[in-house]
Write an enzyme that holds these catalytic residues in place. Structure first.
Site, short mmCIF file in Angstrom:
data_model
loop_
_atom_site.label_atom_id
_atom_site.label_comp_id
_atom_site.label_asym_id
_atom_site.label_seq_id
_atom_site.Cartn_x
_atom_site.Cartn_y
_atom_site.Cartn_z
N CYS A 76 0.87 -1.30 0.13
CA CYS A 76 0.04 0.08 -0.06
C CYS A 76 0.89 1.50 0.09
O CYS A 76 1.96 1.34 0.36
CB CYS A 76 -0.90 0.20 1.31
SG CYS A 76 -2.09 -1.08 1.44
N GLY A 83 0.98 0.16 -5.12
CA GLY A 83 -0.27 -0.61 -5.20
C GLY A 83 -1.12 -0.31 -6.31
O GLY A 83 -1.43 1.17 -6.84
N ASN A 100 -0.79 1.21 5.67
CA ASN A 100 0.14 0.35 5.01
C ASN A 100 0.68 -0.33 6.16
O ASN A 100 1.27 0.28 7.13
CB ASN A 100 1.06 1.41 4.25
CG ASN A 100 2.06 0.90 3.63
OD1 ASN A 100 3.42 1.35 3.56
ND2 ASN A 100 2.17 -0.48 3.20
N GLY A 101 0.82 -1.63 5.79
CA GLY A 101 1.51 -2.42 6.86
C GLY A 101 0.81 -3.44 6.97
O GLY A 101 -0.42 -3.85 6.44
N TYR A 112 14.22 -1.94 -3.43
CA TYR A 112 13.49 -2.19 -4.46
C TYR A 112 12.46 -1.59 -4.46
O TYR A 112 11.79 -0.80 -5.54
CB TYR A 112 13.21 -3.71 -4.82
CG TYR A 112 11.83 -4.17 -5.67
CD1 TYR A 112 12.29 -3.77 -7.02
CD2 TYR A 112 10.51 -4.29 -5.17
CE1 TYR A 112 11.15 -4.07 -7.96
CE2 TYR A 112 9.69 -4.63 -6.10
CZ TYR A 112 9.86 -4.46 -7.46
OH TYR A 112 8.75 -4.56 -8.34
#
Ligand code: SF4
Length: 478
Positions: free
Chosen positions: A22, A49, A123-124, A263
């Site tokens: 996310c 995302g 997010n997570g 990345y």
């Protein structure tokens, strides 16, 4: 960079890379078109995302929400943005392994509770979500989605603390794991980051307002300046009286996700004090020192291998060339899962420059190998062009463990480095040699901050206890 995966639509091809789950964005800017600015902020975070996107806006009296499945420009038309009027907004882009039938999991989530309306984007991954959900259900809570975020909202809504700040603080104590959250009430924008700081979250200023985002690149896109990172364990509450900061939990051992630098994150983002592009270049430099290779050219697997390849070439004294071209106009790819089509999928995405490569000994730099399904196809493509030797160099250590903090790294049975030695992987992808950046070399790049990172997918040292889904009995509404 594609592979097929059980449980997904049979014609869906996935990148052979870890997948970020996310990106979040929030803005407080009275007088500005906050919906449109959030739209552009989400555009800048699209790489985090691609399955769904959403924006919630607050105007002092109520919240409005629009969200849907697809890329940001597919979900929002100009009309929808014009309809979202207010002084502040939050937005979310989500990657989901669960496909189009799970639009209910798209965020932000919007709820009405005793304290008013609230929207949340996350997010997570929480590591104690199964236990929390069971407790909440035992107390009568009902759930529409399978997201951790709905559990968080329920904890906030059911708090016996009268004040929102206290309810958020209590929630922070209850939830464990990785979370960078943006929350919107009718008159407040809130940002919260877990005490380990797994996922990034930064704070910026825009005129007299504020912006929070997963990555600083999104601040730049909307014209905001980076102020600082939201600190691990901090809650930031922004309203018409300005910004209030509460250090609710003392930061634990910092555990920033090191894969953001390898990345996930955009090269133009600066996360927790380190610019991503500079870190990637440094990884390539260290890799070249660790593994001197006699070759004619250094080429990247674009785009995430590019900065590391430049660093490698600098130190090795070997010319850098763009030997592989990436088709930048490919969105999500749906192709029938036959072997021919899989090969074609790689060729649609990457094509070799025969004139640059023929007859050469090549160092090919990529960021990581997850399942190994793509590397062999790229190596074969190079050989077809007459490349004499292919030395594959990776700017990450071997990925041998799954992530439980918000990244889809695949399960351990699918991770090639968990199943094979480096020599076996080298043989299986058809390269002449294969070199991974050492974990020690990777951490040293960060100098005195070397202990501030999570490296669990390389060494299995999970900073926060995890309950693997097979042990917990995976909860699902699907
Ligand atoms: Fe990042 Fe790996 Fe840690 Fe997950 S396990 S947070 S991908 S470093």
């Amino acid at each position: 960079m594609v592979s097929f995966r059980p449980g997904l639509p049979s014609n869906m091809i996935l990148p052979d890379k870890p997948r970020e789950e996310c990106g979040v964005f929030g803005i407080f800017a009275p007088g500005r078109d906050v919906a449109r600015l959030t739209y552009y902020g989400l555009y800048a975070l699209q790489h985090r995302g691609q399955e769904s996107a959403g924006i919630a806006v607050a105007n002092g009296k109520r919240l409005q929400l629009h969200k849907g499945m697809g890329l940001v420009p597919e979900v929002f038309s100009g009309d929808q943005l014009s309809y979202l009027k207010g002084d502040m907004a939050i937005g979310h882009v989500r990657y989901s392994t669960t496909g189009a039938s799970h639009a209910i999991n798209a965020q932000p989530l919007l709820f009405r509770y005793a304290g008013g309306m609230i929207a949340l984007a996350h997010n997570g991954n929480l590591t104690n979500v199964t236990e929390l959900r069971s407790q909440l259900m035992a107390g009568g809570a009902v759930f529409q989605s399978s997201t951790d975020s709905e559990v968080i909202v329920n904890i906030i809504a059911r708090s016996d603390r009268g004040d929102l700040k206290d309810a958020l603080a209590k929630c922070m104590i209850d939830i464990k794991g990785a979370y960078s959250l943006v929350i919107l009430t009718v008159d407040k924008l809130i940002a919260m980051r877990d005490p380990n700081g797994f996922r990034p979250l930064c704070l910026g200023t825009l005129d007299n307002g504020f912006v929070v985002a997963s990555e600083s690149a999104a601040l730049g896109t909307v014209g905001a300046g980076l102020l600082r990172d939201v600190q691990p364990g901090e809650i930031v509450i922004i309203g018409k009286n300005g910004l209030e900061s509460y250090q609710v939990l003392q930061p634990r051992r910092r555990s920033h996700c090191i894969f953001e630098y390898i990345y996930f994150a955009r090269p133009d983002s600066t996360i927790d004090g380190f610019n991503v592009n500079q870190m990637r270049r440094a990884m390539g430099r260290v890799l070249a020192k660790e593994y001197p290779v006699d070759a004619d050219l250094v080429i990247p697997v674009p785009d995430s291998g590019t900065a590391a390849a430049r660093g490698f070439a600098e130190v090795a004294g070997i010319p850098f060339e763009e030997g592989l071209m990436k088709n930048r106009y490919i969105g999500r790819t749906f192709i029938q899962p036959t072997q021919d089509m899989r090969d074609l999928a790689v060729r649609i995405k990457l094509s070799p420059v025969r004139e640059v490569l023929a007859g050469k000994r090549v160092v090919m730099v990529d960021d990581s190998i997850v399942r190994g399904t793509t590397s062999s196809k790229i190596v074969a493509m190079l050989r077809d062009c007459g490349v004499r030797e292919v030395h594959m160099c990776l700017s990450s250590p071997p990925i041998t463990r799954s992530c439980y903090y918000g990244i889809d790294t695949s399960n351990e049975q699918e991770l090639i480095a968990a199943q094979m030695s480096t020599e076996e992987i080298c043989r299986s992808i058809g390269a002449d040699s294969l070199h991974y950046l050492s974990l020690e070399g990777l951490l040293n790049i960060f100098g005195n901050s070397r202990d501030a990172f999570c490296t669990a997918c390389f060494d299995g040292k999970y900073p926060v206890e995890v309950v693997k889904p097979q042990e917990a009995g995976k909860y699902s509404l699907e």
